[in-house]
Design an enzyme around this catalytic site. Structure first.
Site, PDB file in Angstrom:
ATOM      1  N   ASP A 104       0.869  -1.173   0.000  1.00 36.44           N
ATOM      2  CA  ASP A 104       0.000   0.000   0.000  1.00 36.44           C
ATOM      3  C   ASP A 104       0.913   1.233   0.000  1.00 36.44           C
ATOM      4  O   ASP A 104       1.440   1.597  -1.038  1.00 36.44           O
ATOM      5  CB  ASP A 104      -0.900  -0.104   1.238  1.00 36.44           C
ATOM      6  N   ASP A 160      -7.816  -8.130   5.897  1.00 33.99           N
ATOM      7  CA  ASP A 160      -8.900  -7.979   6.866  1.00 33.99           C
ATOM      8  C   ASP A 160      -9.426  -6.553   6.942  1.00 33.99           C
ATOM      9  O   ASP A 160      -8.780  -5.598   6.501  1.00 33.99           O
ATOM     10  CB  ASP A 160      -8.403  -8.363   8.260  1.00 33.99           C
TER      11      ASP A 160
HETATM   12  P1  IMP Z   1       1.794  -0.331   3.939  1.00 31.03           P
HETATM   13  O1  IMP Z   1       2.825  -0.378   5.011  1.00 31.03           O
HETATM   14  O2  IMP Z   1       1.070   0.970   3.868  1.00 31.03           O
HETATM   15  O3  IMP Z   1       2.273  -0.782   2.589  1.00 31.03           O
HETATM   16  O4  IMP Z   1       0.641  -1.264   4.424  1.00 31.03           O
HETATM   17  C1  IMP Z   1       0.612  -2.585   4.243  1.00 31.03           C
HETATM   18  C2  IMP Z   1      -0.459  -3.162   5.141  1.00 31.03           C
HETATM   19  O5  IMP Z   1      -1.652  -2.345   5.185  1.00 31.03           O
HETATM   20  C3  IMP Z   1      -0.905  -4.478   4.582  1.00 31.03           C
HETATM   21  O6  IMP Z   1      -0.090  -5.532   5.040  1.00 31.03           O
HETATM   22  C4  IMP Z   1      -2.333  -4.563   5.049  1.00 31.03           C
HETATM   23  O7  IMP Z   1      -2.390  -5.175   6.316  1.00 31.03           O
HETATM   24  C5  IMP Z   1      -2.812  -3.151   5.188  1.00 31.03           C
HETATM   25  N1  IMP Z   1      -3.681  -2.759   4.058  1.00 31.03           N
HETATM   26  C6  IMP Z   1      -3.416  -1.831   3.112  1.00 31.03           C
HETATM   27  N2  IMP Z   1      -4.408  -1.744   2.213  1.00 31.03           N
HETATM   28  C7  IMP Z   1      -5.341  -2.648   2.593  1.00 31.03           C
HETATM   29  C8  IMP Z   1      -6.618  -3.056   2.048  1.00 31.03           C
HETATM   30  O8  IMP Z   1      -7.107  -2.581   1.003  1.00 31.03           O
HETATM   31  N3  IMP Z   1      -7.268  -4.015   2.751  1.00 31.03           N
HETATM   32  C9  IMP Z   1      -6.784  -4.599   3.884  1.00 31.03           C
HETATM   33  N4  IMP Z   1      -5.598  -4.261   4.416  1.00 31.03           N
HETATM   34  C10 IMP Z   1      -4.877  -3.292   3.773  1.00 31.03           C
END
Ligand code: IMP
Ligand code: MG
Length: 199
Positions: A104, A160
């Site tokens: 994300d 989730d």
């Molecule tokens: P990042 O550190 O922002 O890349 O976030 C990664 C984490 O955010 C993932 O491992 C997910 O647990 C959570 N996440 C981000 N987008 C979503 C989504 O659309 N649905 C569920 N969890 C998400």
């Protein structure tokens, strides 16, 4: 008791589409490691289902390890990554394939990659089930990705909302009223990030 399926507004990726995508990525991973032994590190909790399907499609020797990390974020700060379980002793000198459910903002993956290199891994490749490139806040592209999603909050296949829906066999979008006031954009992720639960 009501079925989880009733909470889903639409299915984005069916089980068949998911497994076909994983087949392709598994083949690319075998080529990438080219006979070298490596360790798949599954980031808990979200990637456990993806990791289980992925490694069963990689017919070469590998080891499996787990890391548990939670990011505490709000809308203005990037927050801290709290590692609650680290596979010390399983990674030194090893080639790693770090596996997450979704890329994300990229914070979780980039911080964990740096952490594994700092703690003695010889190389770290990254693999994500879903890529949400429009949300990226740090410069990181996964070496392997199965499917791409728009800026939508999705659940299922390990992902989730408030700890639920990980056990859906497909990826879907929740009915907007279940997110509360804001509707189906990515804010539910920020809310979830504030909980103390492993993401
Ligand atoms: P990042 O550190 O922002 O890349 O976030 C990664 C984490 O955010 C993932 O491992 C997910 O647990 C959570 N996440 C981000 N987008 C979503 C989504 O659309 N649905 C569920 N969890 C998400
Ligand atoms: Mg997660």
């Amino acid at each position: 008791m009501s079925s989880l399926h009733a909470d889903i507004e639409r299915v984005l990726f069916s089980e068949d589409v998911i497994l076909a995508g994983i087949d392709q990525v598994a083949r690319a991973i075998v080529e990438r490691f080219d006979g070298r032994d490596f360790t798949v590190v599954s980031i808990l909790k979200g990637s456990c289902i993806f990791s289980a399907d992925l490694i069963r499609r990689i017919p070469v020797p590998l080891e499996l390890a787990f890391v548990s990390a939670s990011s505490y974020r709000d809308k203005t700060t990037s927050g801290e990554l709290e590692i609650s379980f680290f596979p010390t002793g399983e990674i030194e000198g090893r080639s790693l394939l770090l596996v997450d459910d979704i890329l994300d903002t990229g914070q979780t993956m980039s911080r964990l990659k740096a952490e594994f290199l700092a703690r003695g891994a010889s190389e770290v490749a990254t693999c994500v089930f879903l890529d949400k490139p429009s949300r990226r806040a740090v410069e990181l592209d996964a070496d392997f990705k199965v499917l791409e999603v728009d800026d939508l909050f999705v659940v299922g296949y390990g992902l989730d909302f408030n700890g639920r829906y990980r056990n859906l066999p497909y990826v879907g979008v929740l009915r907007p009223e279940l997110y509360g006031a804001a509707g189906g954009e990515t804010d539910p992720g920020a809310d979830e990030a504030r909980s103390s639960e492993a993401r």
